[in-house]
Motif scaffolding. Structure first.
Motif, short mmCIF file in Angstrom:
data_model
loop_
_atom_site.label_atom_id
_atom_site.label_comp_id
_atom_site.label_asym_id
_atom_site.label_seq_id
_atom_site.Cartn_x
_atom_site.Cartn_y
_atom_site.Cartn_z
N GLY A 14 1.14 11.11 1.05
CA GLY A 14 0.48 10.01 0.36
C GLY A 14 1.13 8.67 0.67
N ASP A 15 2.45 8.64 0.71
CA ASP A 15 3.17 7.41 1.03
C ASP A 15 2.88 6.97 2.46
OD1 ASP A 15 4.28 7.31 -1.47
OD2 ASP A 15 6.21 8.17 -0.88
N ARG A 16 2.84 7.93 3.38
CA ARG A 16 2.53 7.59 4.78
C ARG A 16 1.13 7.01 4.89
NH1 ARG A 16 5.35 12.40 6.06
NH2 ARG A 16 3.39 13.56 6.19
N THR A 17 0.19 7.64 4.21
CA THR A 17 -1.19 7.16 4.24
C THR A 17 -1.27 5.75 3.70
OG1 THR A 17 -2.09 9.39 3.99
CG2 THR A 17 -3.54 7.56 3.40
N ARG A 18 -0.60 5.52 2.59
CA ARG A 18 -0.61 4.19 1.98
C ARG A 18 -0.04 3.15 2.93
NH1 ARG A 18 -1.07 2.42 -3.33
NH2 ARG A 18 -0.01 0.45 -3.79
N LEU A 37 -11.79 -7.12 3.19
CA LEU A 37 -11.24 -5.79 2.92
C LEU A 37 -12.20 -5.01 2.04
CD1 LEU A 37 -7.50 -6.51 2.02
CD2 LEU A 37 -8.43 -5.74 4.21
N SER A 38 -12.37 -3.78 2.36
CA SER A 38 -13.09 -2.86 1.48
C SER A 38 -12.56 -1.46 1.74
CB SER A 38 -14.60 -2.90 1.72
OG SER A 38 -14.94 -2.27 2.94
N ILE A 39 -12.62 -0.65 0.72
CA ILE A 39 -12.16 0.73 0.86
C ILE A 39 -12.99 1.45 1.91
CG2 ILE A 39 -12.07 2.95 -0.35
CD1 ILE A 39 -11.02 1.38 -2.79
N GLY A 40 -14.30 1.19 1.91
CA GLY A 40 -15.18 1.83 2.89
C GLY A 40 -14.84 1.41 4.31
N ARG A 41 -14.58 0.13 4.53
CA ARG A 41 -14.24 -0.38 5.86
C ARG A 41 -12.96 0.26 6.37
NH1 ARG A 41 -14.04 -5.52 8.53
NH2 ARG A 41 -12.99 -5.19 10.52
N SER A 51 -12.69 8.77 -0.71
CA SER A 51 -12.20 9.23 -2.01
C SER A 51 -10.67 9.20 -2.04
CB SER A 51 -12.70 10.63 -2.31
OG SER A 51 -12.25 11.55 -1.32
N GLY A 52 -10.04 9.49 -0.90
CA GLY A 52 -8.59 9.45 -0.82
C GLY A 52 -8.05 8.04 -1.02
N LEU A 53 -8.75 7.05 -0.44
CA LEU A 53 -8.33 5.66 -0.60
C LEU A 53 -8.55 5.17 -2.02
CD1 LEU A 53 -9.31 3.83 2.70
CD2 LEU A 53 -7.16 4.87 2.02
N ILE A 54 -9.64 5.60 -2.63
CA ILE A 54 -9.89 5.23 -4.03
C ILE A 54 -8.77 5.76 -4.92
CG2 ILE A 54 -11.41 5.61 -6.01
CD1 ILE A 54 -13.76 5.52 -4.02
N ALA A 55 -8.30 6.96 -4.60
CA ALA A 55 -7.20 7.54 -5.38
C ALA A 55 -5.93 6.70 -5.25
CB ALA A 55 -6.93 8.97 -4.91
N HIS A 56 -5.73 6.07 -4.09
CA HIS A 56 -4.54 5.24 -3.88
C HIS A 56 -4.65 3.87 -4.54
CE1 HIS A 56 -1.94 7.54 -1.21
NE2 HIS A 56 -3.00 7.92 -0.52
N GLU A 61 -10.17 -4.82 -5.82
CA GLU A 61 -9.12 -5.73 -6.27
C GLU A 61 -7.75 -5.07 -6.21
OE1 GLU A 61 -8.23 -7.16 -10.53
OE2 GLU A 61 -9.37 -8.81 -9.63
N GLY A 62 -7.69 -3.79 -6.56
CA GLY A 62 -6.42 -3.07 -6.44
C GLY A 62 -5.93 -3.04 -5.01
N LEU A 63 -6.86 -2.85 -4.07
CA LEU A 63 -6.52 -2.87 -2.64
C LEU A 63 -6.03 -4.26 -2.24
CD1 LEU A 63 -6.53 -1.70 0.25
CD2 LEU A 63 -8.97 -2.28 0.36
N GLN A 64 -6.72 -5.30 -2.69
CA GLN A 64 -6.31 -6.66 -2.34
C GLN A 64 -4.92 -6.99 -2.86
OE1 GLN A 64 -9.70 -8.57 -4.18
NE2 GLN A 64 -10.64 -9.02 -2.19
N LEU A 65 -4.64 -6.61 -4.10
CA LEU A 65 -3.32 -6.89 -4.67
C LEU A 65 -2.22 -6.11 -3.96
CD1 LEU A 65 -4.32 -6.93 -8.45
CD2 LEU A 65 -3.66 -8.90 -7.05
#
Length: 205
Positions: A14-18, A37-41, A51-56, A61-65
């Motif tokens: 999970g850390d590597r993916t992040r 930026l978008s989770i889908g992109r 779904s894996g990215l949403i879990a992270h 906004e969480g992705l942007q921060l």
């Protein structure tokens, strides 16, 4: 024991993916902006499940921060940590400003300074993203002013100089070079370097 090893392995993956996702995100955002930026992109670009990215990250906004925090870590590692190894004074101040110019001109982020791009994009848009960017801008200007004050304390800058004002002035040279380089202007980093050098020479004891 087996359960613990399985859990540890999952955490490491999970850390590597992040890290992979955020490395791509900071480069992408420096060119296309945080709105790009978008989770889908990112899921498509990196061939990772959405779904894996949403879990992270939970949300855009969480992705942007998270991307802003990752960019800040790169900024600190690239510019601030090496400069703070220098003794306090004018040498540290020049090193700090020179390191910023190198970070921008060497395109540590493909779109130039990540924070210049993101701040222009979100300056008039209240919310958590703008607050995060404003906080980092305050940190940066505060560090320059603190470094100027440190040079004053050891007698290398005249005592009548306002560290906050001088920090604002020299930072404006950096921002100008970054923006105009992206517009295709040549020689702007040399101009900024000269402007910084001349301004500091004018206040040196």
């Amino acid at each position: 024991m087996t359960e613990q090893l399985t859990t540890d392995g999952r955490v490491r993956r999970g850390d590597r993916t992040r890290r992979v996702v955020l490395a791509r995100a900071v480069d992408l955002a420096s060119v296309e902006g945080l709105d790009g930026l978008s989770i889908g992109r990112l899921a498509t670009d990196l061939e990772i499940s959405k779904s894996g990215l949403i879990a992270h990250f939970g949300s855009k906004e969480g992705l942007q921060l998270a991307t802003i925090r990752a960019a800040r870590a790169i900024f600190v590692h690239t510019i601030i940590e090496p400069t703070l190894e220098r003794p306090p004074g004018m040498d540290r101040l020049r090193g700090l400003l020179d390191a910023w110019l190198a970070y921008s001109s060497d395109r540590r982020f493909p779109g130039g300074c990540f924070f210049a791009r993101a701040s222009h994009e979100y300056a008039a848009r209240p919310g958590a993203v703008r607050d995060a960017l404003a906080g980092i801008d305050d940190e940066w200007l505060g560090l320059i002013a603190e470094t100027i004050a440190g040079a004053q304390e050891i007698g290398e800058i005249t005592p009548d100089v306002d560290p906050v004002q001088l920090a604002y002035e020299v930072d404006s040279y950096l921002d100008s070079a970054n923006l105009r380089s992206l517009l295709g202007r040549t020689g702007v980093y040399a101009q900024a370097e000269r402007a910084v050098r001349d301004r500091l020479a004018a206040v040196a004891t």
